[in-house]
Design an enzyme around this catalytic site. Structure first.
Site, PDB file in Angstrom:
ATOM      1  CG  HIS A 117      -1.914  -0.994   1.351  1.00 32.12           C
ATOM      2  ND1 HIS A 117      -3.221  -0.768   1.003  1.00 32.12           N
ATOM      3  CD2 HIS A 117      -1.860  -2.283   1.765  1.00 32.12           C
ATOM      4  CE1 HIS A 117      -3.931  -1.864   1.191  1.00 32.12           C
ATOM      5  NE2 HIS A 117      -3.129  -2.791   1.664  1.00 32.12           N
ATOM      6  CD  GLU A 121      -7.436   7.727  10.313  1.00 29.88           C
ATOM      7  OE1 GLU A 121      -8.325   6.842  10.350  1.00 29.88           O
ATOM      8  OE2 GLU A 121      -6.272   7.492   9.967  1.00 29.88           O
ATOM      9  CE1 TYR A 155     -13.416   3.415   2.399  1.00 29.30           C
ATOM     10  CE2 TYR A 155     -13.779   2.864   4.717  1.00 29.30           C
ATOM     11  CZ  TYR A 155     -12.913   3.196   3.676  1.00 29.30           C
ATOM     12  OH  TYR A 155     -11.574   3.296   3.911  1.00 29.30           O
ATOM     13  CG  HIS A 161      -7.092   2.531  12.283  1.00 27.41           C
ATOM     14  ND1 HIS A 161      -6.489   3.117  13.352  1.00 27.41           N
ATOM     15  CD2 HIS A 161      -7.707   3.522  11.620  1.00 27.41           C
ATOM     16  CE1 HIS A 161      -6.720   4.419  13.339  1.00 27.41           C
ATOM     17  NE2 HIS A 161      -7.462   4.688  12.291  1.00 27.41           N
ATOM     18  CG  HIS A 176      -3.033   1.592  10.271  1.00 24.80           C
ATOM     19  ND1 HIS A 176      -4.092   0.902   9.743  1.00 24.80           N
ATOM     20  CD2 HIS A 176      -3.390   2.911  10.223  1.00 24.80           C
ATOM     21  CE1 HIS A 176      -5.044   1.736   9.386  1.00 24.80           C
ATOM     22  NE2 HIS A 176      -4.655   2.963   9.675  1.00 24.80           N
TER      23      HIS A 176
END
Length: 489
Positions: free
Chosen positions: A328, A377, A386, A407, A371
């Site tokens: 990523h 956020e 989503y 997360h 992570h």
């Protein structure tokens, strides 16, 4: 009032495309820079010094403030930065109007709006700190009474305080009626508005802007605007920044093009309104609301020039970049606009989107890797779906995670992603999610904290993250034993 989005044969026409390029049908039709149901003309570019005249020959040439402006107009300057700010960062606009903004009847205080907040210091008893991963179901649009864009503002979270000229606030708006003979001025900061349900027909001093779900609009500090609801009841999100301006992120190794390109940003053209009737102007200053009245329209600008102007952007024009080999790339590749802070290494706020794109990385764990990161956020969903949320994430929902909170997806998704080589695929089709991201820690408002829409991400989703390592205990012991005996492993 502009026509409703129902004038499209398919109201969701633009939500179904993979990218704006599809609308040009491989060059078989003329290409246009606005959606087919957008009634207005615009100028293209980002950060330009624009010029617009509703009546040709109005703007004085070679000077800004002549002894007499044509047609007896008044010259008025909006200066948005320090007078001696470097040329590249100096923000201003000259307006030529029937009456200057100073022609009003004074200010009166308005009652505090308990649903809004501006002071996010932890000492404020009206805000809350929590490491819990929080979420809110879509906030209800009022069905009783008349609630316009201003009275429908509700603050969710933020950081800082506007009189310090450093910080931000995140809001939602829920409205069921248009603003009538009423304008709004945010004297605290800059608004980035994200419609989620229903288009907004926005009248500004610089001209009209039509913005629909899938588009965003930026209204700068100190500018007057009025919001009409051509589609009826409307809901959306707002990111407000203090002491800074939104700008395009640097592209670095990407080079000259990609992400949000300058030419795709649209600024209105002059369109004046001359009326002799009572108007109400609502000012927000230091988070407080004030009322001023005047007997003429605040949108009487016949011509203007400058680089301090409102603008909009269609998110379907975003040029996604990503990995075409393995792994990523950091989510900064999804950044549409950024707002700098006083820390040169950390922005005050970023606006990121997750829109249709190809996912092609091979030999790669495709879901978001587990992570923790420094950013706060706050996510929202404009349309579509989503993945990666722990529970139902609907259009209009809000999801929040503070900095350094872990997360990651549930074990079932981890297991599927590690056992099967994923195909090359298009992801996030017919969907646009976004993130308001900040280097600053957020506090949650009393309104959002006590809302019946609030719920927590269910931590039980991670209970079955099994310890796979222990099942390899014998193999690991053999490797360590050989290493202890001097074998090269």
């Amino acid at each position: 009032m502009a026509p409703s989005t129902s004038t499209l044969s398919d109201p969701q026409e633009y939500q179904k495309i993979f990218h704006w390029a599809e609308t040009q049908k491989d060059g078989t039709i003329p290409s246009f820079n606005t959606r087919r149901n957008d009634p207005y003309e615009y100028q293209a570019g980002f950060g330009n010094s624009f010029v617009s005249e509703a009546v040709p020959g109005t703007i004085p040439q070679g000077q800004n403030s002549p002894r007499n402006v044509r047609f007896g107009l008044y010259a008025e300057q909006i200066t948005a930065t320090a007078f001696i700010a470097p040329r590249h960062s100096n923000k201003k606009a000259w307006l030529y109007r029937a009456r200057p903004a100073v022609a009003h009847q004074g200010f009166t205080n308005l009652p505090d709006n308990g649903d809004t907040e501006s002071n996010f210091m932890p000492l404020n008893p009206r805000v809350h700190v929590s490491p819990t991963q929080l979420a809110w179901h879509p906030f209800d649009i009022p069905t009783e009474g008349e609630v316009d864009f201003v009275s429908g503002l509700k603050t969710v979270a933020g950081s800082g305080e506007p009189t310090f000229r450093e910080g931000l606030a995140t809001h939602v708006y829920t409205a069921n009626t248009s603003m009538t003979k009423k304008a709004f001025v945010n004297s605290d900061g800059e608004f980035l508005i994200v419609p989620q349900q229903g288009a907004l027909d926005i009248q500004t001093e610089f001209g009209p802007i039509f913005v629909q779900p899938g588009e965003i609009v930026i209204i700068q500090r100190g500018l007057r605007f009025r919001v009409e609801l051509p589609d009826g009841p409307s809901r959306g999100y707002i990111l407000e920044v203090w002491g800074t301006h939104f700008e395009l992120p640097e592209l670095g190794p990407l080079g000259a093009n990609g992400l949000a390109n300058s030419r795709d940003f649209l600024t209105p053209v002059a369109q004046y309104e001359i009326t002799q009737e009572p108007w109400e102007i609502i000012y927000k200053l230091g988070g407080k609301f004030f009322r001023s009245t005047q007997n003429h329209s605040p949108f009487d600008v016949v011509a203007w020039h400058g680089n301090y102007v409102p603008y909009k952007y269609d998110l379907t024009k975003f040029v996604n970049v990503g990995s075409i080999s393995v792994d990523h790339i950091d989510p900064s590749i999804f950044c549409v606009l950024t707002a700098k802070s006083r820390d040169l290494n950390a922005p005050l706020a970023d606006f990121l989107i997750f829109s249709p794109r190809w996912d092609v990385a091979s030999h790669t764990y495709r879901p978001p890797y587990y992570h923790r990161n420094a950013a706060s956020e706050l996510m929202g969903l404009i349309y579509g779906g989503y993945g990666g949320r722990s529970d139902a994430f609907q259009p209009g929902s809000v999801s929040f995670e503070c900095g350094m909170v872990p997360h990651g997806v549930a074990y079932e998704e981890f297991k599927a992603a590690t056992e099967n080589e994923p195909p090359v695929s298009r992801i996030s089709e017919a969907s646009v999610a976004f993130m308001f991201e900040s280097s600053r820690p957020f506090t949650i408002t009393e309104y959002a904290w006590n809302s019946n829409k609030k719920h927590e991400h269910e931590p039980k989703m991670w209970d079955n993250l099994v310890d796979n390592f222990s099942s390899h205990a014998k193999e690991v012991e053999e490797i360590l034993a050989k290493k202890a005996q001097g074998y090269r492993i």
